[in-house]
Design an enzyme around this catalytic site. Structure first.
Site, PDB file in Angstrom:
ATOM      1  CG  ASP A  32      47.059 -20.291 -38.844  1.00 56.94           C
ATOM      2  OD1 ASP A  32      47.490 -19.111 -38.926  1.00 56.94           O
ATOM      3  OD2 ASP A  32      45.861 -20.581 -38.681  1.00 56.94           O
ATOM      4  CB  ALA A  33      51.471 -24.767 -41.329  1.00 57.36           C
ATOM      5  CG  ASP A  36      50.623 -24.095 -35.540  1.00 59.17           C
ATOM      6  OD1 ASP A  36      50.464 -23.086 -34.824  1.00 59.17           O
ATOM      7  OD2 ASP A  36      49.696 -24.649 -36.164  1.00 59.17           O
ATOM      8  CD  GLU A 115      40.954   6.316 -27.601  1.00 57.24           C
ATOM      9  OE1 GLU A 115      40.907   5.098 -27.663  1.00 57.24           O
ATOM     10  OE2 GLU A 115      41.984   6.954 -27.303  1.00 57.24           O
ATOM     11  CE  LYS A 117      33.496   5.880 -21.140  1.00 58.59           C
ATOM     12  NZ  LYS A 117      33.149   4.558 -20.706  1.00 58.59           N
ATOM     13  CG  ASP A 119      29.449  -1.323 -23.166  1.00 56.09           C
ATOM     14  OD1 ASP A 119      29.843  -1.091 -22.007  1.00 56.09           O
ATOM     15  OD2 ASP A 119      28.272  -1.579 -23.466  1.00 56.09           O
ATOM     16  CD  GLU A 175      37.011  -0.030 -21.576  1.00 57.08           C
ATOM     17  OE1 GLU A 175      37.830   0.744 -21.036  1.00 57.08           O
ATOM     18  OE2 GLU A 175      35.831  -0.112 -21.227  1.00 57.08           O
ATOM     19  CE1 TYR A 227      41.828   4.650 -20.960  1.00 61.68           C
ATOM     20  CE2 TYR A 227      40.636   2.907 -22.096  1.00 61.68           C
ATOM     21  CZ  TYR A 227      40.931   3.605 -20.936  1.00 61.68           C
ATOM     22  OH  TYR A 227      40.324   3.249 -19.762  1.00 61.68           O
ATOM     23  CE  LYS A 292      41.396   9.907 -22.900  1.00 62.18           C
ATOM     24  NZ  LYS A 292      42.136   8.665 -22.863  1.00 62.18           N
ATOM     25  CE  LYS A 316      28.465   6.454 -21.564  1.00 56.01           C
ATOM     26  NZ  LYS A 316      28.347   6.320 -20.141  1.00 56.01           N
ATOM     27  CB  CYS A 410      -7.038 -15.628 -36.848  1.00 56.63           C
ATOM     28  SG  CYS A 410      -6.570 -14.004 -37.466  1.00 56.63           S
ATOM     29  CB  CYS A 413     -10.291 -13.573 -39.931  1.00 55.76           C
ATOM     30  SG  CYS A 413      -9.205 -15.014 -39.954  1.00 55.76           S
ATOM     31  CB  CYS A 428      -4.270 -16.518 -39.326  1.00 54.99           C
ATOM     32  SG  CYS A 428      -5.813 -16.293 -40.213  1.00 54.99           S
ATOM     33  CB  CYS A 434      -7.279 -13.447 -42.480  1.00 55.73           C
ATOM     34  SG  CYS A 434      -6.655 -12.509 -41.080  1.00 55.73           S
TER      35      CYS A 434
HETATM   36  O1  I6G Z   1      37.073   4.910 -19.035  1.00 51.44           O
HETATM   37  C1  I6G Z   1      37.767   5.419 -20.053  1.00 51.44           C
HETATM   38  C2  I6G Z   1      37.545   4.995 -21.331  1.00 51.44           C
HETATM   39  C3  I6G Z   1      38.263   5.515 -22.382  1.00 51.44           C
HETATM   40  C4  I6G Z   1      38.729   6.412 -19.782  1.00 51.44           C
HETATM   41  C5  I6G Z   1      39.455   6.953 -20.862  1.00 51.44           C
HETATM   42  C6  I6G Z   1      39.200   6.475 -22.171  1.00 51.44           C
HETATM   43  O2  I6G Z   1      39.922   6.993 -23.147  1.00 51.44           O
HETATM   44  C7  I6G Z   1      39.678   6.570 -24.457  1.00 51.44           C
HETATM   45  N1  I6G Z   1      40.380   7.888 -20.623  1.00 51.44           N
HETATM   46  C8  I6G Z   1      40.589   8.314 -19.383  1.00 51.44           C
HETATM   47  C9  I6G Z   1      41.578   9.387 -19.153  1.00 51.44           C
HETATM   48  C10 I6G Z   1      39.867   7.784 -18.312  1.00 51.44           C
HETATM   49  N2  I6G Z   1      38.954   6.842 -18.510  1.00 51.44           N
HETATM   50  C11 I6G Z   1      40.070   8.263 -16.932  1.00 51.44           C
END
Ligand code: I6G
Length: 670
Positions: A32-33, A36, A115, A117, A119, A175, A227, A292, A316, A410, A413, A428, A434
């Protein structure tokens, strides 16, 4: 001027390369130094020559002032959504539709790019001539919010693409998310400051990206995986999606390391299962996987239906959070008398199973969440973790509900319930009087990792205690066939089998025996440490608090629990009875110090060792007579440090503990 300019260009390129190594490849090249120092030099040059500052300079990541509101960005190509598959049948049907539309001959299988998905939040970033110009949220798919300034603060977003052959314009999609470790640290810090914490990494990522002040976003541990592609001008795409992802990596855009190309439905389902298995350890939250069609030519042929591509689908995982109602809140009494509030729920399907109970952990947690009978709550069940109530939906609380109170006595008991000031746990005070504590302590005693009494299940223990046949673990060894045969679903044969396994359990190890006693805070590892340290029950029973604290990883709380356990006459009676019934273990072998070069030494491991896995290293140390502790203290003799050693290394340095490498460890052992 010319030399200043060329030096600035060189510094920018070098810093961008280090950013890529650090944020994208997770493989920093310089400390890091040094980084920097480069940044300081660039800042100084830019201060001298402000006209030469460019937007792609790494000094410009956090720039501008707080906005009043976000601008609007109309996506060059709409950001579509994905169809979902919730079952293997849905995936099979998707693959069939793909093959039929492509008119593939029977038996020809399709290659898919797969791959996880994430969140997180879908975003799009536009690079013109390789320079990051605009970044936007997905919004309604047609137009999103302009979050360019915030995206610039994310270390893994290159401000200028690496390598050459950049198209005139490329809009990459991905994402933004917050990894589990970053999320936990951010919440810990917020809690320490007395600030509000985020409920989950997704909300934290969304809240951070949608900050009007980019300097706040810059402090949040946001990450990104790319992606896909939207608009693309002045260049050519490769024939396969997987090749396009490789191109993104060459440009310095981070992609998920779990991407694979899989063939046919079987390949897809294997991938889904494997990611599902590894989901708890990925380090970020996902809610499924995406398949895909890998050939971009075939993707074009398949096209779109409504707002989703025909060539992709999200498979999902079962939802991990669901809504349900609280029917009741009951108090469970554990082995050590701890009272745990448990919510009895309207059964709900969540995380792949039907859940009808959720733990509320302790009184503080119950008070904090204020769960009441009749409440509508969000229940979470992730992986094999015990289901828990995330929060109450207050808007749905019926009128006239009461706060759930800790009972004064309790529920099993009737003994008084006590709660030590400042402790989360209420207990208790009935001890082994008990029946609940009795049952739990016997179940623990007989469990596989303790005395391993095969065939003595929970129901049987409950029957034995309720019938007054067994009051303590020692009574198990006095059971007769006649007593057992009188119980529900217990024939002559099973009674004989159970008696045989009870008899077999007499032969054990000192560590298992100690663990089986159920001393508060003495888990398997602690029991092993104590057994190795003292060697015999006699020396443990007569040890002082200080002597017990000399065991690696044993602090004052555990030492006190051990001392208190053996100070109780009732406990000593049970222990003596067990010994009288023939429970025994081999005597400790005399110290073989010449074969045990680490005898008496305590070692701690940290980081990734070059060749040894953690379990192998621990086994090696134990075999050489050493002890392995989990944290560094004054009692530590050596810290064995590998790559990415963290706070343990700092602590060892602070305390002056010797730090050795794997090679030195192997040398010591030999
Ligand atoms: O919402 C998404 C999450 C991940 C995606 C997606 C994806 O690919 C890993 N790929 C596409 C083509 C679309 N939504 C429309």
């Amino acid at each position: 001027m010319a030399t200043a300019k060329s030096r600035m260009l060189a510094l920018r390129a070098e810093i961008a390369r280090h950013d890529h190594r650090y944020y994208v490849l997770d493989d920093p090249e310089v400390p890091d130094a040094e980084y920097d120092r480069l940044m300081r030099e660039l800042r100084a040059l830019e201060a001298e020559h402000p006209a030469l500052v460019t937007p792609d300079s790494p000094t410009q990541r956090v720039g501008g002032t707080a906005l009043r509101e976000f601008g609007e960005v109309v996506h060059g190509m709409p950001m579509l959504s994905l169809d979902n598959a919730f079952s293997e049948e849905d995936v099979t049907a998707f693959d069939r539709r793909v093959r039929e539309r492509l008119e593939l001959p029977d038996g020809e299988q399709v290659e898919y790019n797969c791959e996880p998905k994430l969140d997180g939040l879908a975003i799009s970033l536009t690079y013109v001539d390789g320079v990051f110009t605009v970044g936007a949220t997905r919004g309604d798919g047609v137009k999103g919010e302009d979050v360019t300034a915030n995206l610039r603060t994310i270390g893994s977003v290159p401000l200028r693409l690496l390598g050459g052959r950049h198209p005139k314009l490329v809009e990459v999609r991905g994402e933004v998310f917050m990894g589990d470790a970053g999320f936990a640290k951010m919440n810990r810090d917020a809690e320490a400051r007395g600030d509000k914490v985020f409920v989950n990494p997704r909300n934290a990522a969304a809240g951070s990206l949608r900050q009007l002040d980019p300097s706040i976003t810059a402090t949040r541990p946001l990450e990104i995986f790319f992606y896909g592609v939207g608009s693309f001008e002045g260049g050519s795409l490769p024939p396969r999606h997987s090749e396009f992802l490789a191109q993104l990596r060459e440009w310095g855009l981070r992609t998920c390391p779990e991407i694979r190309v899989c063939t046919g439905v079987e390949g897809l389902l294997d991938y889904y299962r494997e990611i599902g298995r590894r989901r708890p350890t990925l380090g970020y939250q996902i809610d499924g996987v995406v398949y895909k069609v890998d050939s971009l030519g075939r993707q074009r042929e398949l096209g779109f239906v409504a707002r989703a591509p025909r060539w992709a689908i999200a498979h999902k995982f079962p939802a991990e959070e669901e809504m349900t109602q609280v029917r009741d809140v009951e108090w469970q009494v554990g082995r050590t008398g701890a009272l745990t509030p448990v919510a009895r729920l309207e059964p709900v399907f969540v995380g792949g199973v039907t859940v009808s109970n959720a733990t509320l952990h302790n009184v503080d947690e119950l008070t904090r969440k204020d769960v009441r009978i009749g409440d509508t709550v969000i229940v979470r069940r992730a992986g094999d973790v015990i289901p828990e109530i995330v929060r109450v939906i207050l808007e749905r609380r019926p009128r006239g509900t009461d706060v759930v109170q800790l009972p004064a006595s309790c529920p099993v008991c009737g003994s008084a319930v006590s709660r030590i000031e400042g402790e989360a746990v209420a207990r208790c005070t009935g001890g082994l009087v008990c029946p609940a504590q009795r049952k739990e302590s016997i179940k623990h005693f007989a469990s596989r990792r303790a005395m391993d009494v095969e065939g003595l299940g929970d129901k049987l223990v409950e029957q034995l205690v309720d019938a007054g046949i067994v009051a303590s673990a020692a009574d198990l060894y006095a059971l007769t066939a006649a007593q057992l045969e009188g119980l529900e679903r217990m024939g002559e044969k099973s009674a004989a089998k159970l008696l045989a396994s009870i008899a077999a359990s007499r032969e054990t190890t000192f560590a298992r025996f100690l663990f089986a006693l159920g001393i508060p805070n003495v888990g398997e590892a602690t029991a092993l440490g104590i057994a190795e340290h003292f060697g015999t029950l006699d020396s443990l029973q007569s040890a002082s608090l200080e002597q017990i604290m000399a065991v690696p990883d044993v602090g004052p709380v555990v030492a006190e629990d051990v001392r208190e356990f053996f100070d109780s006459k009732r406990n000593r009676d049970v222990v003596n009875l067990l010994l009288a019934h023939g429970v025994a273990w081999p005597a400790p072998t005399a110290s073989k110090s010449e074969n045990q070069p680490l005898a008496g030494k305590t070692l701690v491991l940290t980081g990734t060792l070059p060749t040894l896995g953690r379990a192998d290293a621990e086994a090696l140390i134990r075999k050489a007579g050493g002890k392995v502790a989990s944290s560094v203290s004054k009692k530590t003799d050596y810290l064995v440090a590998g790559d990415s050693a963290g706070s343990k290394l700092d602590k060892a340095t602070q305390l002056g503990v010797a730090v050795i490498s794997e090679e030195q460890l192997l040398h010591l052992v030999r």
